[in-house]
Design a protein around this motif. Structure first.
Motif, PDB file in Angstrom:
ATOM      1  N   THR A  62       0.845  -1.187   0.000  1.00  0.00           N
ATOM      2  CA  THR A  62       0.000   0.000   0.000  1.00  0.00           C
ATOM      3  C   THR A  62       0.881   1.238   0.000  1.00  0.00           C
ATOM      4  OG1 THR A  62      -1.811  -1.085   1.183  1.00  0.00           O
ATOM      5  CG2 THR A  62      -1.734   1.311   1.260  1.00  0.00           C
ATOM      6  N   ILE A  63       0.657   2.126  -0.945  1.00  0.00           N
ATOM      7  CA  ILE A  63       1.390   3.390  -1.016  1.00  0.00           C
ATOM      8  C   ILE A  63       0.388   4.505  -0.742  1.00  0.00           C
ATOM      9  CG2 ILE A  63       2.788   4.910  -2.473  1.00  0.00           C
ATOM     10  CD1 ILE A  63       3.697   2.465  -4.012  1.00  0.00           C
ATOM     11  N   PRO A  64       0.406   5.085   0.455  1.00  0.00           N
ATOM     12  CA  PRO A  64      -0.609   6.078   0.827  1.00  0.00           C
ATOM     13  C   PRO A  64      -0.508   7.391   0.052  1.00  0.00           C
ATOM     14  CG  PRO A  64       0.475   5.142   2.764  1.00  0.00           C
ATOM     15  CD  PRO A  64       1.285   4.754   1.576  1.00  0.00           C
ATOM     16  N   ASN A  65       0.654   7.671  -0.516  1.00  0.00           N
ATOM     17  CA  ASN A  65       0.838   8.879  -1.309  1.00  0.00           C
ATOM     18  C   ASN A  65       1.754   8.531  -2.478  1.00  0.00           C
ATOM     19  OD1 ASN A  65       1.416  11.349  -2.443  1.00  0.00           O
ATOM     20  ND2 ASN A  65       2.306  12.263  -0.613  1.00  0.00           N
ATOM     21  N   VAL A  66       1.220   8.571  -3.688  1.00  0.00           N
ATOM     22  CA  VAL A  66       1.997   8.129  -4.848  1.00  0.00           C
ATOM     23  C   VAL A  66       3.203   9.021  -5.111  1.00  0.00           C
ATOM     24  CG1 VAL A  66       0.107   6.960  -5.999  1.00  0.00           C
ATOM     25  CG2 VAL A  66       0.454   9.410  -6.390  1.00  0.00           C
ATOM     26  N   TYR A  67       3.219  10.215  -4.502  1.00  0.00           N
ATOM     27  CA  TYR A  67       4.361  11.105  -4.692  1.00  0.00           C
ATOM     28  C   TYR A  67       5.415  10.962  -3.596  1.00  0.00           C
ATOM     29  CZ  TYR A  67       1.677  13.393  -8.352  1.00  0.00           C
ATOM     30  OH  TYR A  67       0.977  13.657  -9.499  1.00  0.00           O
ATOM     31  N   SER A  68       5.204  10.020  -2.685  1.00  0.00           N
ATOM     32  CA  SER A  68       6.168   9.823  -1.604  1.00  0.00           C
ATOM     33  C   SER A  68       7.319   8.910  -2.006  1.00  0.00           C
ATOM     34  CB  SER A  68       5.465   9.246  -0.374  1.00  0.00           C
ATOM     35  OG  SER A  68       4.968   7.946  -0.652  1.00  0.00           O
ATOM     36  N   VAL A  69       7.180   8.208  -3.122  1.00  0.00           N
ATOM     37  CA  VAL A  69       8.199   7.267  -3.568  1.00  0.00           C
ATOM     38  C   VAL A  69       8.076   7.106  -5.080  1.00  0.00           C
ATOM     39  CG1 VAL A  69       6.715   5.253  -3.235  1.00  0.00           C
ATOM     40  CG2 VAL A  69       9.200   4.985  -3.089  1.00  0.00           C
ATOM     41  N   PRO A  71       8.141   4.954  -8.697  1.00  0.00           N
ATOM     42  CA  PRO A  71       7.854   3.590  -9.154  1.00  0.00           C
ATOM     43  C   PRO A  71       9.117   2.731  -9.255  1.00  0.00           C
ATOM     44  CG  PRO A  71       6.613   5.173 -10.454  1.00  0.00           C
ATOM     45  CD  PRO A  71       7.551   5.967  -9.602  1.00  0.00           C
ATOM     46  N   ALA A  72      10.226   3.325  -9.702  1.00  0.00           N
ATOM     47  CA  ALA A  72      11.474   2.560  -9.832  1.00  0.00           C
ATOM     48  C   ALA A  72      11.947   2.040  -8.486  1.00  0.00           C
ATOM     49  CB  ALA A  72      12.552   3.432 -10.475  1.00  0.00           C
ATOM     50  N   ARG A  73      11.837   2.861  -7.462  1.00  0.00           N
ATOM     51  CA  ARG A  73      12.276   2.436  -6.133  1.00  0.00           C
ATOM     52  C   ARG A  73      11.416   1.294  -5.607  1.00  0.00           C
ATOM     53  NH1 ARG A  73      15.292   5.603  -2.338  1.00  0.00           N
ATOM     54  NH2 ARG A  73      15.254   4.660  -0.262  1.00  0.00           N
ATOM     55  N   VAL A  74      10.117   1.373  -5.873  1.00  0.00           N
ATOM     56  CA  VAL A  74       9.215   0.301  -5.444  1.00  0.00           C
ATOM     57  C   VAL A  74       9.584  -1.014  -6.118  1.00  0.00           C
ATOM     58  CG1 VAL A  74       6.828  -0.514  -5.560  1.00  0.00           C
ATOM     59  CG2 VAL A  74       7.301   1.849  -4.901  1.00  0.00           C
ATOM     60  N   SER A  75       9.852  -0.973  -7.413  1.00  0.00           N
ATOM     61  CA  SER A  75      10.155  -2.210  -8.149  1.00  0.00           C
ATOM     62  C   SER A  75      11.446  -2.853  -7.671  1.00  0.00           C
ATOM     63  CB  SER A  75      10.232  -1.915  -9.650  1.00  0.00           C
ATOM     64  OG  SER A  75      11.332  -1.074  -9.945  1.00  0.00           O
ATOM     65  N   LEU A  76      12.410  -2.054  -7.238  1.00  0.00           N
ATOM     66  CA  LEU A  76      13.657  -2.602  -6.711  1.00  0.00           C
ATOM     67  C   LEU A  76      13.484  -3.160  -5.302  1.00  0.00           C
ATOM     68  CD1 LEU A  76      16.222   0.098  -7.933  1.00  0.00           C
ATOM     69  CD2 LEU A  76      15.915  -2.219  -8.823  1.00  0.00           C
ATOM     70  N   ARG A  77      12.654  -2.496  -4.530  1.00  0.00           N
ATOM     71  CA  ARG A  77      12.481  -2.884  -3.124  1.00  0.00           C
ATOM     72  C   ARG A  77      11.636  -4.149  -2.982  1.00  0.00           C
ATOM     73  NH1 ARG A  77      11.825  -4.167   1.567  1.00  0.00           N
ATOM     74  NH2 ARG A  77      11.412  -2.823   3.366  1.00  0.00           N
ATOM     75  N   LEU A 551      14.394  20.874   6.104  1.00  0.00           N
ATOM     76  CA  LEU A 551      14.020  19.469   5.916  1.00  0.00           C
ATOM     77  C   LEU A 551      14.037  19.144   4.428  1.00  0.00           C
ATOM     78  CD1 LEU A 551      10.937  19.453   8.354  1.00  0.00           C
ATOM     79  CD2 LEU A 551      13.288  18.778   8.895  1.00  0.00           C
ATOM     80  N   PRO A 552      15.178  18.801   3.880  1.00  0.00           N
ATOM     81  CA  PRO A 552      15.302  18.642   2.420  1.00  0.00           C
ATOM     82  C   PRO A 552      14.472  17.503   1.831  1.00  0.00           C
ATOM     83  CG  PRO A 552      17.309  17.953   3.546  1.00  0.00           C
ATOM     84  CD  PRO A 552      16.468  18.630   4.569  1.00  0.00           C
ATOM     85  N   LYS A 553      14.040  16.553   2.643  1.00  0.00           N
ATOM     86  CA  LYS A 553      13.221  15.464   2.114  1.00  0.00           C
ATOM     87  C   LYS A 553      11.725  15.768   2.165  1.00  0.00           C
ATOM     88  CE  LYS A 553      16.474  11.683   2.901  1.00  0.00           C
ATOM     89  NZ  LYS A 553      16.694  10.358   3.540  1.00  0.00           N
ATOM     90  N   MET A 554      11.380  16.953   2.642  1.00  0.00           N
ATOM     91  CA  MET A 554       9.982  17.379   2.627  1.00  0.00           C
ATOM     92  C   MET A 554       9.691  18.102   1.321  1.00  0.00           C
ATOM     93  SD  MET A 554       8.578  16.318   5.398  1.00  0.00           S
ATOM     94  CE  MET A 554       7.028  17.187   5.237  1.00  0.00           C
ATOM     95  N   VAL A 555       8.568  17.780   0.724  1.00  0.00           N
ATOM     96  CA  VAL A 555       8.093  18.496  -0.460  1.00  0.00           C
ATOM     97  C   VAL A 555       6.977  19.423  -0.005  1.00  0.00           C
ATOM     98  CG1 VAL A 555       6.986  18.308  -2.704  1.00  0.00           C
ATOM     99  CG2 VAL A 555       8.710  16.635  -2.024  1.00  0.00           C
ATOM    100  N   LEU A 582      10.669  10.289  -0.772  1.00  0.00           N
ATOM    101  CA  LEU A 582      11.978   9.737  -1.117  1.00  0.00           C
ATOM    102  C   LEU A 582      12.313   9.994  -2.577  1.00  0.00           C
ATOM    103  CD1 LEU A 582      11.644   6.266   0.684  1.00  0.00           C
ATOM    104  CD2 LEU A 582      12.828   8.311   1.509  1.00  0.00           C
ATOM    105  N   ALA A 583      11.342  10.485  -3.327  1.00  0.00           N
ATOM    106  CA  ALA A 583      11.542  10.710  -4.759  1.00  0.00           C
ATOM    107  C   ALA A 583      11.824  12.163  -5.091  1.00  0.00           C
ATOM    108  CB  ALA A 583      10.302  10.247  -5.522  1.00  0.00           C
TER     109      ALA A 583
END
Length: 596
Positions: A62-69, A71-77, A551-555, A582-583
């Motif tokens: 489950t990805i609660p926010n599609v902009y939080s990660v 697709p490439a990272r998901v496929s590797l993980r 907070l550089p990882k915050m969008v 993370l993206a």
């Protein structure tokens, strides 16, 4: 004797697997049976071995926010996924607080899924834009797809649905829930119901209540007839009670039913006549019905036909049925097993008193307004809520829209219903105090967070001071979602919440007197949150920039509720939507959305 020798020999030759392999097998088994994604995420942080085991054994994500990660990272993980759930736009998009074409397109995810997971069996999407071309790519990429659920999605039409049902011949679930399909002229509408396989289907659930186009009823009737495993069927408003009658006799195995219009296509006047079918007999035949919804254009004179199944119902959704108190009472007095109930406030306090007197096992109640304007009359009050608090002691979730409330009644609910997990009280008029004492509603909401120890979701409204938020910060330690509207005195209210609610994941605030100081109070907490939404507050662009630098990882996205972009010289930004990613910043934002 020879058998004994052989057995003895085999036992002496047996060598157990090394301890590390045994531990790995046990770990894989344990992780496979953990139902909670949060528990799995926690396990993956123990060590690298557990991380890798989780990666290879995780079948649902489950990805609660599609902009939080990405697709490439998901496929590797996670290389072995079979089921995915994606959520796109934030919840406030449901209330017209975001412009169209904001984003959350499903195309990039479908592209990755088809390339890396051609064996995918289940896809669940919420608040995403999926065009007909996306559904076509999805169908052709996952011909073994078994479940497709679209919730509050848009961008597609009947042509896309036709490709899905024609291509995915193993489809078991097709649920379209509160979607907004493309407007189509009559010559553009595709008869998608006729595209299901002509042979027997695997269909177990079919829901199209939100489809505004009329469907081919003869094709639907044939589909239901050749779907022996169909358990859930939810129809749109074009299906009349005469057609419902025919479908129910074709599928007596149904457990969940959305009735469609529940009115006659012939617009008969008066009481059911001799020329009409025995609709009651259809419900007698469907003895397994547990969940009933629909009633899109209900005629009250047909309500008695559902009486045969009322005693077995655990869920009843009347949120589209404009029923008065007497009409609800005639039904509810027979629903002793009911656990979930959705109604309009037209049932008035009298109707809710009947619910409290009958439904002792009620777990979830939602009372929606027929008129959601701030200055509307409002048909339910604290008396209806009091009846529920006194009669439904097992309640765990409530959503209650009203125009007036008292602290005393909310306190009573907190004491009588300590198992509450969700408490959403929406007093629609702005800054409404306790209408008896004229005091703020602080003590009522304070009692909820003090007495309901399992509370995870809270929505507050009415006249509230910073004192209420001090209560929430001090006692709401398990609160994960907090919604605030027209409340608070100062930035201290926001500071209390951000520093006190250690499990807070989602914070939604609109039209409240919070500014930069309150926003900066959460700097040490934002990385632990899923998102933070603020609209019509007093936030400056300068403070948003400071957060991104810290907070550089915050969008941080800023925008208005129209298509005009945010300028540097604007005193305050209208809307701030902030989330961890993370993206990094997304690349599909429209021109009016400014990513700080």
């Amino acid at each position: 004797m020879e058998e004994e020798d052989t057995t003895s020999l085999s036992l002496t030759q047996y060598s157990p697997p090394p301890p590390s392999q045994t531990l790995s097998i046990v770990l894989e088994t344990i992780l496979y049976h953990l139902p909670s994604p949060r528990d799995l995420n926690t396990c993956s942080l123990v060590c690298r071995s557990w991380y890798l085991t989780d990666s290879y054994t995780r079948h649902h994500l489950t990805i609660p926010n599609v902009y939080s990660v990405s697709p490439a990272r998901v496929s590797l993980r996670f290389p072995n996924l079979r089921s995915v759930s994606l959520k796109g736009r934030p919840r406030f998009s449901d209330f017209g607080l975001m412009c169209p074409e904001w984003g959350a397109g499903v195309g990039v995810w479908v592209g990755m899924f088809t390339a890396r997971y051609p064996w995918l069996e289940r896809i669940w999407l919420k608040r995403m834009t999926a065009g007909d071309h996306d559904l076509e790519a999805l169908a052709k990429g996952f011909k073994g797809l078994r479940e497709l659920t679209l919730v509050c999605c848009d961008g597609f039409g009947t042509a896309g649905l036709a490709v899905v049902v024609a291509t995915c011949r193993q489809l078991r679930v097709l649920d379209l829930i509160e979607d907004e399909l493309n407007a189509e002229d009559d010559d553009e509408v595709v008869d998608w119901i006729s595209c299901f396989p002509e042979c027997g289907t695997c269909l177990e659930s079919l829901s199209f209540e939100c489809v505004e186009q009329q469907v081919n009823f003869n094709a639907l009737e044939r589909l239901v007839s050749r779907s022996p495993n169909l358990k859930k069927l939810r129809l749109n408003q074009h299906v009349s009670i005469e057609e419902l009658y025919r479908l129910m006799f074709r599928a007596p195995q149904l457990t969940h039913l959305g009735t469609g219009s529940f009115s006659s296509a012939q617009n008969l006047v008066g009481f059911p006549g001799e020329g009409e079918p025995d609709y009651r007999a259809a419900f007698v035949a469907c003895r397994l019905l547990e969940c009933l919804s629909g009633f899109r254009d209900v005629l009250p004179r047909y309500l008695p036909v559902i009486y045969p199944v009322c005693g077995n119902l655990t869920s009843l959704n009347l949120s589209y049925a404009n029923l008065n108190a007497q009409e609800l009472k005639s039904i509810i007095c027979q629903c002793h097993k009911l656990q979930t109930l959705l109604v309009l406030d037209t049932v008035r306090d009298e109707g809710l008193e009947a619910v409290g007197a009958t439904c002792k096992d009620l777990v979830e109640l939602r009372v929606f307004p027929i008129d959601a304007r701030e200055d509307s009359e409002g048909f339910v009050s604290e008396l209806g809520l009091l009846a529920i608090a006194e009669g439904c002691r097992k309640l765990r979730s409530i959503l209650y829209f009203c125009q007036r409330m008292t602290n005393a009644v909310v306190i009573t609910m907190s004491k009588n219903c300590p198992e509450l997990v969700v408490f959403r009280l929406c007093i629609m008029g702005r800054l409404r105090p306790d209408h008896v004492t004229n005091e703020p509603m602080d003590e009522g909401f304070g009692a909820i967070v003090m007495n309901c120890k399992k509370l995870t979701r809270l929505a507050v409204s009415g006249l509230l001071t910073d004192k209420a938020f001090a209560y929430i910060g001090k006692y709401g330690k398990l609160v994960r979602t907090l919604s605030v509207a027209f409340a608070g005195d100062s930035d201290m209210a926001l500071k209390f919440v951000l520093e006190g609610c250690s499990n807070l994941q989602k914070l939604e605030i609109r039209d409240s007197p919070f500014g930069d100081f309150g926003l900066l109070a959460g700097l040490s907490h934002y990385y632990n949150m899923r998102f933070f939404w603020m609209s019509s507050c007093r936030i400056t662009l300068q403070t948003c920039t400071h957060i991104v630098r810290t907070l550089p990882k915050m969008v941080v996205e800023v925008f208005t509720n129209d298509t005009v972009g945010v300028e540097d010289d604007d005193e305050f930004v209208d809307t701030v939507y902030m989330y961890r990613s993370l993206a990094g910043p997304r690349n599909d934002a429209p021109s009016y959305v400014r990513i700080v």
